[in-house]
Design a protein around this motif. Structure first.
Motif: not given
Length: 423
Positions: A216-242
């Motif tokens: 997600g390291l793209t010019e023009g992305v807001r810090e807060v939007d990148l943080a949200t994307k990071i959290e969402n990836a761990s939660v949505t892919r993490g629940v049920g993982y192993r």
């Protein structure tokens, strides 16, 4: 700078990678297991203090003993030195998934009664003590925890306040009390094989967020939007993982020159947009079913220039060489001094701001081992800690690379593996 895969450290058998994480079969339910090694260690330490039992309420200690991560923090554990533990469970909590057989319900509130959840829980604790012949026991309690882990509802924390202790004394008048905080920290500092597996899962789930950051390291992305994307990836892919059931993720993203201030003023997660050539630093905490990972990454939007590359590789070398020297019995301060020497030789000595690492387990920050140049701790086989050297150049930018490391009897093992440095 050689990649970590050739640095001589063994990787966990299932490192976090997109291809692996998508092919593992889903597991929707964790079956809690009685960890005899962990319970035996806790009993031995309590017995050495002439304690008859422990009464625990903080979520971090409840999950440590029972494998159940309380939703609200209204759960008590009675842990006798002789005999099996009992769990006192609020009717407001979810069903307790635990190996403990003696689970009792305390009514926190009902349609006919406004109740005192803490006092009602202690009333059931009193019944447990009477049933076990411990009504006049010497009991250890959580008297001076300074850093308290949350329950699954991360906006609610619990602590044993002076008022709480007075209520405990009033409800359990025959008990004599002793602060067992240091005992609990000591027990928690050495991880069992079952705990290590939980920490591996937490680190792998954290890796989903690190991948989202890198992609997600793209010019023009807001810090807060990148943080949200990071959290969402761990939660949505993490629940049920192993087998993971509950995941909490907290990402803190800063960029540009403000990466140098990350240990001073809380810059980050702002509407500020990433610019090409910016340092982007992530401080990332993930908790999976009560066990934690504590990670940091620093990348650059686009490709690092020579000056940025030098700072990145200096900090990376400090981490790798500090970890490389770890062994059972080594003074923790020697690891920190090694890393600091490398950063000084790289020309960044005046930009050091913090220690090398700290313990990680049922909280993000465990006090042992404390890997600081003034620490008196010794490294011990079985410990898990962060390795987070950094250098912060005011007005320019900072770099911190943080991973979690397990010290086995044969040497250090990285639990986290996702792109420690930008290639």
């Amino acid at each position: 700078m050689s990649p970590r895969s050739s640095s001589g450290f063994p990787f966990p058998p299932k490192p976090c990678s997109p291809s692996l994480s998508r092919t593992l079969p889903p597991c929707l339910r964790v079956i809690p297991v009685r960890d005899a090694t962990k319970l035996g260690r806790l009993r031995e330490l309590a017995s050495s203090r002439q304690l008859d039992a422990l009464i625990l309420q903080l979520p971090e200690n409840v999950v440590y003993v029972t494998d159940y991560w309380p939703l609200l923090g209204m759960t008590f554990v009675v842990f006798p030195v002789d005999g099996e533990p009992a769990l006192v469970h609020s009717n407001f909590e979810t069903e307790a998934k635990t190996w403990i057989k003696d689970v009792r319900i305390a009514v926190s509130e009902s349609v006919t009664e406004v109740a005192d959840a803490f006092a009602n829980g202690l009333e059931v604790v009193r019944q447990v003590l009477e049933d076990r012949g411990l009504a006049r026991a010497k009991v250890g309690y959580e008297g001076s925890f300074s850093s308290v882990g949350t329950g699954f509802l991360k906006y609610r924390t619990n602590s044993v306040t002076p008022g709480s202790l007075e209520t405990m004394k009033r409800k359990l008048p025959g008990v004599s009390w002793e602060d067992a905080t240091d005992l609990l920290y000591e027990a928690r500092s050495i991880k069992t094989e079952l705990e290590l597996e939980k920490l591996r899962v937490a680190n792998e789930v954290s890796g989903f967020g690190l991948e989202a950051m890198y992609l997600g390291l793209t010019e023009g992305v807001r810090e807060v939007d990148l943080a949200t994307k990071i959290e969402n990836a761990s939660v949505t892919r993490g629940v049920g993982y192993r087998g993971a059931e509950h995941v909490i993720a907290c990402a803190f993203v800063s960029s540009g020159e403000f990466t140098a201030e990350t240990y001073g003023v809380c810059f980050g997660n702002s509407p500020k947009k990433l610019r090409k050539g910016d340092f982007v630093m992530l401080e990332y905490d993930v908790v999976v079913d009560g066990y934690s990972s504590d990670m940091s990454r620093t990348y650059v939007v686009g490709q690092p220039d020579l000056k940025q590359r030098h700072l990145l590789e200096t900090v990376y070398e400090a981490q790798v060489e500090g970890v490389r020297m770890e062994k059972d019995g080594l003074p923790a301060k020697e690891v920190c001094k090694k890393a600091e020497d490398i950063i000084r030789k790289g020309g960044y000595g005046e930009h050091l701001k913090h220690y090398f690492g700290h313990g990680v387990g049922v909280t993000i920050w465990e006090p042992h081992p404390y890997i600081h140049s003034k620490s008196s701790d010794l490294l011990k086989a079985g410990m898990v800690h962060s390795a987070e050297p950094g250098a912060y150049v005011h007005g320019y930018g900072g770099v911190r690379i943080e991973d979690n490391v397990f010290l086995s009897r044969s040497g250090p093992v990285y639990l986290s593996t996702y792109r420690p440095i930008q290639e």
